[in-house]
Design an enzyme around this catalytic site. Sequence first.
Site, PDB file in Angstrom:
ATOM      1  N   GLU A  78       0.824  -1.216   0.000  1.00 32.87           N
ATOM      2  CA  GLU A  78       0.000   0.000   0.000  1.00 32.87           C
ATOM      3  C   GLU A  78       0.855   1.263   0.000  1.00 32.87           C
ATOM      4  OE1 GLU A  78      -3.843   2.061   2.219  1.00 32.87           O
ATOM      5  OE2 GLU A  78      -3.337  -0.037   2.593  1.00 32.87           O
ATOM      6  N   ARG A  79       2.017   1.258   0.648  1.00 30.64           N
ATOM      7  CA  ARG A  79       2.884   2.446   0.630  1.00 30.64           C
ATOM      8  C   ARG A  79       3.355   2.744  -0.792  1.00 30.64           C
ATOM      9  NH1 ARG A  79       7.522   2.384   2.591  1.00 30.64           N
ATOM     10  NH2 ARG A  79       7.715   4.575   3.087  1.00 30.64           N
ATOM     11  N   ARG A  80       3.745   1.688  -1.530  1.00 37.53           N
ATOM     12  CA  ARG A  80       4.167   1.880  -2.924  1.00 37.53           C
ATOM     13  C   ARG A  80       3.005   2.377  -3.775  1.00 37.53           C
ATOM     14  NH1 ARG A  80       6.104  -3.970  -3.287  1.00 37.53           N
ATOM     15  NH2 ARG A  80       5.515  -3.933  -1.100  1.00 37.53           N
TER      16      ARG A  80
END
Length: 301
Positions: free
Chosen positions: A96-98
Site C-alpha cells: 500500500e505504501r508503494r
Amino acid sequence: MAKATKKQALGRGLSALLKDPDNDIQTATDRNADKVVGNIVELDIAAIEVNPFQPRSNFNDEALHELAGSIRELGVIQPITVRKMDFNKFQLVSGERRYRASRLVGLQTIPAYIRIANDQESLEMALVENIQRQDLDPIEIALSYQRLIDEIQLTQEKMSERVGKKRSTITNYMRLLKLDPIIQTGIRDGFLSMGHGRALVNIDKKTDQIALYEKIVGQNLSVRNTERAVKDYREGKEDSGKNVKKTPTTPGFATENLDKFTEHLSVKVAITASDKGNGKITIPFHSQEEFKRIKKLILGE
C-alpha cells in the site's frame, strides 16, 4: 536496460490480455491463466482499490514523500500484489505504501503480481521454477524468495527443501532487500555484484549506504575493498586512503553537462561516471506517453 525493456513490454502485453472481456481470467484453470501467475503485470492504478481490511491505517507523510521521490526517479522497484475481484478490477493485498506513493507522483500504471482464485499451487510452482532460472539477477531471486514467504507462507526451512538451496544462501539473498532502492537498481543493472550488496547491507543508514555505493561505482572498488570500507565505517574510522584512492565520485565532464541533459529532456537525469570515463546516464520516465516524448527528443522520431 534491454532486460528491463523486455519486462515492461511483457507487462503491457499481459495488461492488454486482462482487459479483453472475451478472455476474462477468473481462476487458475482458465485459458491464459498460466501467463499471469508468477509474472509482473502493468496495471492501471485506477483499476486498483485499497483493501478495506488493511490493518495498517496510519502512514508517515514524510516517509511517504521520500518513497514518492524514489519512485519518481527510479520507478517502482518491488511490484505490489493485488487480488482479482472482477473484470479489470483488483484489490490491494500488499504494497500500500508503494501504491499510495505512486499515486502521489501521478503514475498511471504500476507493476503488480496478480492473485487469482485457486492459484496457490500454480504460484508456488511458478516461483520455484523462476528461482532455478540462470538469467535472474540477485534482486529478482530475493523477491521470489520473499513472495514464497509472504504469499505461500513457506518458512525458510521449507523453502530450502523446495528450491534445493541452503538456508544461509536464502538468507543472504533476502538481506539484499534491506538495501536502498537505488542500490538494488545498481545490482539489477550490473553495476554491483551480490558480494558488494552483502557488504553494504551491514550499513543501517540508507544515506551512508548510498554514499559508499557511489564510491564503489565511481572508483570501481573490489568486493574486498568494499568490505574493508564497511568495516572501517562500522568501527567509526575515517577513510585513510590506504585501501581506496580518493577521487571525485562524478568527474567534471559529467557534472558540467548534467544540467543541459535535464533541461533538454525536462526530467531529472542522473549521471554516474568514473575518472576513467566509463559510467551511465539514467533517464527516468513515468508513463508510456513520457517515454514517447523523450524518445522523440533523443531520436527525432
